[in-house]
Scaffold this motif. Structure first.
Motif, PDB file in Angstrom:
ATOM      1  N   ASN A   4      -2.472  -6.062 -14.424  1.00  0.00           N
ATOM      2  CA  ASN A   4      -3.330  -6.867 -15.285  1.00  0.00           C
ATOM      3  C   ASN A   4      -2.521  -7.505 -16.405  1.00  0.00           C
ATOM      4  OD1 ASN A   4      -4.007  -5.608 -18.149  1.00  0.00           O
ATOM      5  ND2 ASN A   4      -3.848  -3.854 -16.745  1.00  0.00           N
ATOM      6  N   CYS A   5      -3.039  -8.641 -16.916  1.00  0.00           N
ATOM      7  CA  CYS A   5      -2.323  -9.377 -17.955  1.00  0.00           C
ATOM      8  C   CYS A   5      -3.332 -10.069 -18.864  1.00  0.00           C
ATOM      9  CB  CYS A   5      -1.399 -10.408 -17.314  1.00  0.00           C
ATOM     10  SG  CYS A   5      -0.302 -11.268 -18.467  1.00  0.00           S
ATOM     11  N   ASP A   6      -3.020 -10.153 -20.161  1.00  0.00           N
ATOM     12  CA  ASP A   6      -3.852 -10.871 -21.126  1.00  0.00           C
ATOM     13  C   ASP A   6      -3.569 -12.357 -20.999  1.00  0.00           C
ATOM     14  OD1 ASP A   6      -4.422  -8.297 -21.888  1.00  0.00           O
ATOM     15  OD2 ASP A   6      -3.302  -8.392 -23.776  1.00  0.00           O
ATOM     16  N   LEU A   7      -4.617 -13.144 -20.753  1.00  0.00           N
ATOM     17  CA  LEU A   7      -4.451 -14.568 -20.492  1.00  0.00           C
ATOM     18  C   LEU A   7      -5.492 -15.384 -21.255  1.00  0.00           C
ATOM     19  CD1 LEU A   7      -3.949 -14.347 -16.624  1.00  0.00           C
ATOM     20  CD2 LEU A   7      -2.161 -14.645 -18.332  1.00  0.00           C
ATOM     21  N   GLY A   8      -5.367 -16.706 -21.163  1.00  0.00           N
ATOM     22  CA  GLY A   8      -6.322 -17.593 -21.812  1.00  0.00           C
ATOM     23  C   GLY A   8      -6.242 -17.545 -23.321  1.00  0.00           C
ATOM     24  N   GLU A   9      -5.057 -17.324 -23.869  1.00  0.00           N
ATOM     25  CA  GLU A   9      -4.923 -17.131 -25.317  1.00  0.00           C
ATOM     26  C   GLU A   9      -4.467 -18.391 -26.062  1.00  0.00           C
ATOM     27  OE1 GLU A   9      -4.324 -12.356 -25.661  1.00  0.00           O
ATOM     28  OE2 GLU A   9      -2.501 -13.538 -25.366  1.00  0.00           O
ATOM     29  N   SER A  10      -4.419 -19.530 -25.392  1.00  0.00           N
ATOM     30  CA  SER A  10      -4.163 -20.787 -26.099  1.00  0.00           C
ATOM     31  C   SER A  10      -5.405 -21.176 -26.891  1.00  0.00           C
ATOM     32  CB  SER A  10      -3.799 -21.893 -25.109  1.00  0.00           C
ATOM     33  OG  SER A  10      -2.600 -21.581 -24.426  1.00  0.00           O
ATOM     34  N   TYR A  11      -5.181 -22.001 -27.929  1.00  0.00           N
ATOM     35  CA  TYR A  11      -6.295 -22.395 -28.787  1.00  0.00           C
ATOM     36  C   TYR A  11      -5.981 -23.755 -29.402  1.00  0.00           C
ATOM     37  CZ  TYR A  11     -10.032 -22.025 -32.257  1.00  0.00           C
ATOM     38  OH  TYR A  11     -11.158 -22.239 -33.007  1.00  0.00           O
ATOM     39  N   GLY A  12      -6.796 -24.757 -29.065  1.00  0.00           N
ATOM     40  CA  GLY A  12      -6.538 -26.091 -29.597  1.00  0.00           C
ATOM     41  C   GLY A  12      -5.149 -26.572 -29.202  1.00  0.00           C
ATOM     42  N   ASN A  13      -4.363 -26.968 -30.200  1.00  0.00           N
ATOM     43  CA  ASN A  13      -3.003 -27.442 -29.937  1.00  0.00           C
ATOM     44  C   ASN A  13      -1.983 -26.316 -29.825  1.00  0.00           C
ATOM     45  OD1 ASN A  13      -3.655 -30.190 -29.908  1.00  0.00           O
ATOM     46  ND2 ASN A  13      -3.503 -30.347 -32.144  1.00  0.00           N
ATOM     47  N   TRP A  14      -2.434 -25.086 -30.074  1.00  0.00           N
ATOM     48  CA  TRP A  14      -1.528 -23.940 -30.018  1.00  0.00           C
ATOM     49  C   TRP A  14      -1.478 -23.413 -28.595  1.00  0.00           C
ATOM     50  CZ3 TRP A  14      -2.801 -18.298 -30.346  1.00  0.00           C
ATOM     51  CH2 TRP A  14      -1.649 -17.523 -30.487  1.00  0.00           C
ATOM     52  N   ARG A  15      -0.278 -23.294 -28.048  1.00  0.00           N
ATOM     53  CA  ARG A  15      -0.102 -22.836 -26.675  1.00  0.00           C
ATOM     54  C   ARG A  15       0.513 -21.442 -26.652  1.00  0.00           C
ATOM     55  NH1 ARG A  15      -3.404 -25.706 -26.141  1.00  0.00           N
ATOM     56  NH2 ARG A  15      -3.544 -27.724 -25.106  1.00  0.00           N
ATOM     57  N   ASP A  27      -3.420  -9.015 -10.242  1.00  0.00           N
ATOM     58  CA  ASP A  27      -4.674  -8.578  -9.631  1.00  0.00           C
ATOM     59  C   ASP A  27      -5.848  -8.777 -10.578  1.00  0.00           C
ATOM     60  OD1 ASP A  27      -3.532  -7.292  -7.146  1.00  0.00           O
ATOM     61  OD2 ASP A  27      -2.527  -6.096  -8.685  1.00  0.00           O
ATOM     62  N   GLN A  28      -5.577  -8.692 -11.889  1.00  0.00           N
ATOM     63  CA  GLN A  28      -6.638  -8.743 -12.889  1.00  0.00           C
ATOM     64  C   GLN A  28      -6.199  -9.617 -14.066  1.00  0.00           C
ATOM     65  OE1 GLN A  28      -6.497  -4.432 -13.314  1.00  0.00           O
ATOM     66  NE2 GLN A  28      -8.631  -4.287 -12.662  1.00  0.00           N
ATOM     67  N   ALA A  29      -7.119 -10.461 -14.531  1.00  0.00           N
ATOM     68  CA  ALA A  29      -6.855 -11.326 -15.681  1.00  0.00           C
ATOM     69  C   ALA A  29      -7.799 -10.968 -16.814  1.00  0.00           C
ATOM     70  CB  ALA A  29      -7.039 -12.793 -15.291  1.00  0.00           C
ATOM     71  N   ASN A  30      -7.239 -10.553 -17.951  1.00  0.00           N
ATOM     72  CA  ASN A  30      -8.022 -10.241 -19.144  1.00  0.00           C
ATOM     73  C   ASN A  30      -8.126 -11.528 -19.956  1.00  0.00           C
ATOM     74  OD1 ASN A  30      -7.429  -7.554 -18.180  1.00  0.00           O
ATOM     75  ND2 ASN A  30      -5.538  -7.621 -19.384  1.00  0.00           N
ATOM     76  N   VAL A  31      -9.282 -12.171 -19.931  1.00  0.00           N
ATOM     77  CA  VAL A  31      -9.418 -13.513 -20.494  1.00  0.00           C
ATOM     78  C   VAL A  31      -9.988 -13.449 -21.908  1.00  0.00           C
ATOM     79  CG1 VAL A  31     -10.375 -15.817 -20.145  1.00  0.00           C
ATOM     80  CG2 VAL A  31      -9.795 -14.403 -18.160  1.00  0.00           C
ATOM     81  N   ALA A  32      -9.244 -14.021 -22.860  1.00  0.00           N
ATOM     82  CA  ALA A  32      -9.666 -14.061 -24.256  1.00  0.00           C
ATOM     83  C   ALA A  32     -11.004 -14.774 -24.385  1.00  0.00           C
ATOM     84  CB  ALA A  32      -8.603 -14.761 -25.098  1.00  0.00           C
ATOM     85  N   CYS A  33     -11.830 -14.284 -25.311  1.00  0.00           N
ATOM     86  CA  CYS A  33     -13.215 -14.756 -25.438  1.00  0.00           C
ATOM     87  C   CYS A  33     -13.464 -15.579 -26.691  1.00  0.00           C
ATOM     88  CB  CYS A  33     -14.165 -13.564 -25.431  1.00  0.00           C
ATOM     89  SG  CYS A  33     -14.032 -12.504 -23.986  1.00  0.00           S
ATOM     90  N   ILE A  57     -11.568 -10.983 -12.733  1.00  0.00           N
ATOM     91  CA  ILE A  57     -11.684 -11.438 -14.117  1.00  0.00           C
ATOM     92  C   ILE A  57     -12.258 -10.345 -14.998  1.00  0.00           C
ATOM     93  CG2 ILE A  57     -12.823 -13.106 -15.632  1.00  0.00           C
ATOM     94  CD1 ILE A  57     -12.920 -14.942 -13.070  1.00  0.00           C
ATOM     95  N   GLY A  58     -11.647 -10.166 -16.172  1.00  0.00           N
ATOM     96  CA  GLY A  58     -12.160  -9.253 -17.171  1.00  0.00           C
ATOM     97  C   GLY A  58     -12.339  -9.950 -18.505  1.00  0.00           C
TER      98      GLY A  58
END
Length: 244
Positions: A4-15, A27-33, A57-58
């Motif tokens: 598993n890995c923490d993903l989806g952590e970009s925000y606006g212009n910040w990558r 196998d698993q994606a921990n998606v920031a909320c 997805i988590g």
């Protein structure tokens, strides 16, 4: 043993992170909320990417600490924390539903994760919130020597658990991660791969004191924040596929 890995952590212009490079090996994606990182566009993009690669997805909720990336503890009442968790889980679950995919588990982020592991009252709030959500979800938490206690707590709520270990971190004698302030807290690549192999074959880790500690591990946390991290994930996946 899953990855598993923490993903989806970009925000606006910040990558943040190399999600496209990492996703094929997971196998698993921990998606920031959205409370520590992520925005609606990033959430949707990450969900689509996970669906494309067949990755589970988590939800990855946090304290409402966007400035601090969710790494600072916050004094929240049980009611406030419950509402914050429900808001985040519902956001990612609702967006996933519009794409025809499903959120299957919850893994708290950063300071909330650490506080959950150290504080029984916070852990109880997290467990009760996930257990009471509108559909069944499992909760991911750290594999420690207290796993049996945590399993009993969850069973009383009819809540499923996923226990995770960390590929690149040294373990203290109690099964918790050695503080980053201490030398040797983060393993070299060679030591990391040796720890992964030991976990996969024997379900044990060697602690900072040299003792062997048995852990129940369902999933292994890896990090894809940079090119070196992506290569490490490739190497871990190859090790698990080729030799175990």
């Amino acid at each position: 043993m899953l990855l598993n890995c923490d993903l989806g952590e970009s925000y606006g212009n910040w990558r943040m992170g190399l999600d496209e490079e990492v996703m094929p090996f997971l196998d698993q994606a921990n998606v920031a909320c959205g409370f520590h990182a992520g925005d609606p566009f990033t959430m949707e993009k990450t969900l689509k990417l996970a669906a494309e690669h067949g990755v589970t997805i988590g939800a990855h909720p946090a304290y409402p600490d966007l400035v601090g990336f969710g790494r600072r503890s916050m004094a929240m009442s049980a009611e406030e924390l419950r509402s914050a968790l429900l808001y985040q889980i519902a956001a990612i679950d609702g967006m996933a539903g519009t794409l025809g995919v499903s959120v299957e588990y919850v893994k708290p982020h950063g300071a909330l994760y650490n506080d959950m592991m150290a504080n029984g009252e916070i852990r109880d709030t997290v467990m009760r919130t996930v257990a009471a959500y509108g559909k069944p979800m499992t909760l991911m938490l750290q594999a420690t020597t207290a796993a049996e206690q945590h399993q009993d707590e969850a069973a009383a709520l009819d809540l499923g658990l996923l226990f995770e270990a960390f590929a690149d971190r040294c373990y203290d004698v109690d099964g918790r991660l050695l503080s980053r302030r201490k030398p040797g807290a983060v393993h070299s690549k060679e030591r990391m791969l040796a720890q992964v192999e030991q976990l996969a074959k024997k379900s044990t880790v060697t602690t900072v004191s040299g003792d062997t500690l048995r852990l129940r591990v369902d999933s292994l946390c890896v990090h894809g924040d940079n090119a070196e991290g992506v290569q490490a994930i490739r190497d871990i996946r190859k090790l698990l596929t080729d030799h175990l």
